[in-house]
Design an enzyme around this catalytic site. Structure first.
Site, mmCIF file in Angstrom:
data_model
loop_
_atom_site.group_PDB
_atom_site.id
_atom_site.type_symbol
_atom_site.label_atom_id
_atom_site.label_comp_id
_atom_site.label_asym_id
_atom_site.label_seq_id
_atom_site.Cartn_x
_atom_site.Cartn_y
_atom_site.Cartn_z
ATOM 1 N N PRO A 1 0.830 -1.202 0.000
ATOM 2 C CA PRO A 1 0.000 0.000 0.000
ATOM 3 C C PRO A 1 0.868 1.257 0.000
ATOM 4 O O PRO A 1 1.880 1.314 0.702
ATOM 5 C CB PRO A 1 -0.839 -0.116 1.279
ATOM 6 C CG PRO A 1 -0.283 -1.258 2.053
ATOM 7 C CD PRO A 1 0.575 -2.079 1.150
ATOM 8 N N GLY B 1 6.735 1.080 3.629
ATOM 9 C CA GLY B 1 8.002 1.118 2.893
ATOM 10 C C GLY B 1 7.857 0.995 1.391
ATOM 11 O O GLY B 1 8.798 0.549 0.725
ATOM 12 N N SER B 2 6.709 1.397 0.830
ATOM 13 C CA SER B 2 6.528 1.178 -0.611
ATOM 14 C C SER B 2 7.590 1.926 -1.423
ATOM 15 O O SER B 2 8.130 1.378 -2.389
ATOM 16 C CB SER B 2 5.111 1.538 -1.060
ATOM 17 O OG SER B 2 4.971 2.904 -1.249
ATOM 18 N N SER B 3 7.939 3.154 -1.021
ATOM 19 C CA SER B 3 8.917 3.898 -1.827
ATOM 20 C C SER B 3 10.284 3.211 -1.782
ATOM 21 O O SER B 3 10.926 3.018 -2.814
ATOM 22 C CB SER B 3 9.024 5.347 -1.346
ATOM 23 O OG SER B 3 9.415 5.410 0.012
ATOM 24 N N ALA C 1 10.923 0.066 -1.177
ATOM 25 C CA ALA C 1 10.876 -1.242 -1.850
ATOM 26 C C ALA C 1 10.932 -1.074 -3.362
ATOM 27 O O ALA C 1 11.622 -1.831 -4.059
ATOM 28 C CB ALA C 1 9.619 -2.001 -1.436
ATOM 29 N N ASP D 1 13.930 2.335 6.667
ATOM 30 C CA ASP D 1 13.177 1.632 5.626
ATOM 31 C C ASP D 1 14.110 0.972 4.621
ATOM 32 O O ASP D 1 14.007 -0.226 4.339
ATOM 33 C CB ASP D 1 12.267 2.609 4.862
ATOM 34 C CG ASP D 1 11.008 2.961 5.619
ATOM 35 O OD1 ASP D 1 11.002 2.790 6.851
ATOM 36 O OD2 ASP D 1 10.034 3.412 4.993
ATOM 37 N N ALA E 1 1.400 4.362 3.362
ATOM 38 C CA ALA E 1 0.742 3.679 4.476
ATOM 39 C C ALA E 1 1.751 3.191 5.507
ATOM 40 O O ALA E 1 1.414 2.410 6.392
ATOM 41 C CB ALA E 1 -0.085 2.511 3.949
ATOM 42 N N GLY E 2 3.001 3.608 5.385
ATOM 43 C CA GLY E 2 4.006 3.224 6.378
ATOM 44 C C GLY E 2 4.552 1.829 6.194
ATOM 45 O O GLY E 2 5.091 1.251 7.128
#
Ligand code: PMV
Length: 317
Positions: A101, A107-109, A111, A152, A104-105
């Site tokens: 997500p 770590g999408s950026s 990853a 992250d 949403a905290g």
């Protein structure tokens, strides 16, 4: 040349968010049920040195040449070129996608950046170590998050639960007894850049109030470290409650986060708190046993838009 594919997991912070920006320890673990992927497709027919980027999740379909030089994807590519001593990439398409997500905290950026660094360096035949990958991704995280702690990119690049203190040697946690966690999304998007900036303003105005809060959070993370290794759920639950109350004092909780925390506790979670930047995003709840179903159902009934369960165990190392 075949397409190359790389993957990077999401992550969740268990203890210590925000205080970690002020050199206090924090604990985070990878969450492999959600992940980012990058595929490098070599272009044999495209014009010379043309790099095309497709990221359908964020409606991006663009030539690198048309992307702002400060765009995170442009910076990621520049970081990779610098690391492998090249001045340009061969013609290729990058296909980037993620089940993590956004905002949403989880770590999408980081990853997405790490999957892209891995795919490109593999494609170029110059794979990097986890530490090198983490350092490159940290530079991109600064664009997303302003003054990130680096937790992250570290936990995602290393794919291990970590006890992290910015600027100090990082400890990989050697888990002895597993613990079971339910992560529930409020559905409220949150900007870590904004919450970190707001906390920075608060502490600049009243350091005598806020530095002791950071220190208390750091002490909680320190105490949680041993409890996590030993799987001491009672102590972990208590520490989560204390950490949540201190995050509330930092003004980063929200009514919705509070509702999900109450729902998890009422359904038998031994502890629950917000995770990440706050004011939206996810809560994390600790289940007393492997059976997490009643907590998952309660969180969905209380309005969570998605729940993800994960186990922290030896296998997660
Ligand atoms: O919102 P997340 O999970 O990406 O992480 C934020 C964690 C903070 O401590 C608030 C910021 C940071 O850079 O560590």
């Amino acid at each position: 040349m075949p397409a190359i594919y790389a993957k990077a997991p999401g992550k969740i912070i268990l203890f210590g968010e925000h205080a970690v920006v002020y050199a206090q320890p924090a604990i985070a673990m990878p969450v492999s049920k959600v992940y980012a992927t990058t595929r490098v497709i070599p272009e044999v027919t495209g014009s010379k040195n043309q790099v095309h980027i497709k990221a359908p999740d964020i409606q991006l379909d663009v030539d690198l040449a048309d992307l702002d030089r400060e765009h995170p994807f442009a910076v990621t590519i520049q970081q990779v070129l610098n690391a492998v001593n090249l001045d340009h990439l061969p013609s290729l398409t990058l296909l980037i996608s993620s089940t993590i997500p956004i905002a949403a905290g989880m770590g999408s950026s980081a990853a997405i950046t790490i999957a892209t660094i891995r795919a490109l360096t593999d494609f170029l035949g110059k794979p990097l170590t986890a530490g090198e990958t983490s350092s490159l991704a940290f530079e991109v995280e600064k664009i997303h998050h302003g003054t990130p702690s680096g937790i992250d990119n570290y936990v995602i690049a290393h794919q291990k639960p970590v006890f992290f203190t910015h600027g100090k040697p990082i400890e990989h946690l050697e888990i002895q007894l597993p613990t079971h966690w339910v992560i529930a999304d409020t559905g409220e998007k949150t900007s870590t850049k904004d919450t970190v900036a707001d906390v920075r303003k608060l502490q600049a105005l009243a350091p005598e109030t806020y530095h002791p809060i950071f220190e208390q959070i750091g002490q909680i993370a320190f105490n949680a470290r041993q409890a996590l290794i030993a799987g001491n759920t009672d102590l972990l639950g208590q520490l989560m409650g204390e950490n949540q109350r201190l995050l509330e004092q930092l003004t980063v909780s929200s009514p919705k986060l509070g509702e999900l925390i109450s729902a998890a506790l009422a359904a038998g979670a031994v502890g629950a708190k917000l995770s990440g930047g706050g004011r939206g995003g996810n809560v994390i709840a600790l289940a007393p046993t492997q059976n997490t179903q009643s907590i998952e159902s309660a969180l969905l009934e209380a309005g969570a838009t998605r729940v993800i369960t994960t186990t922290l165990s030896k296998g997660e190392k």
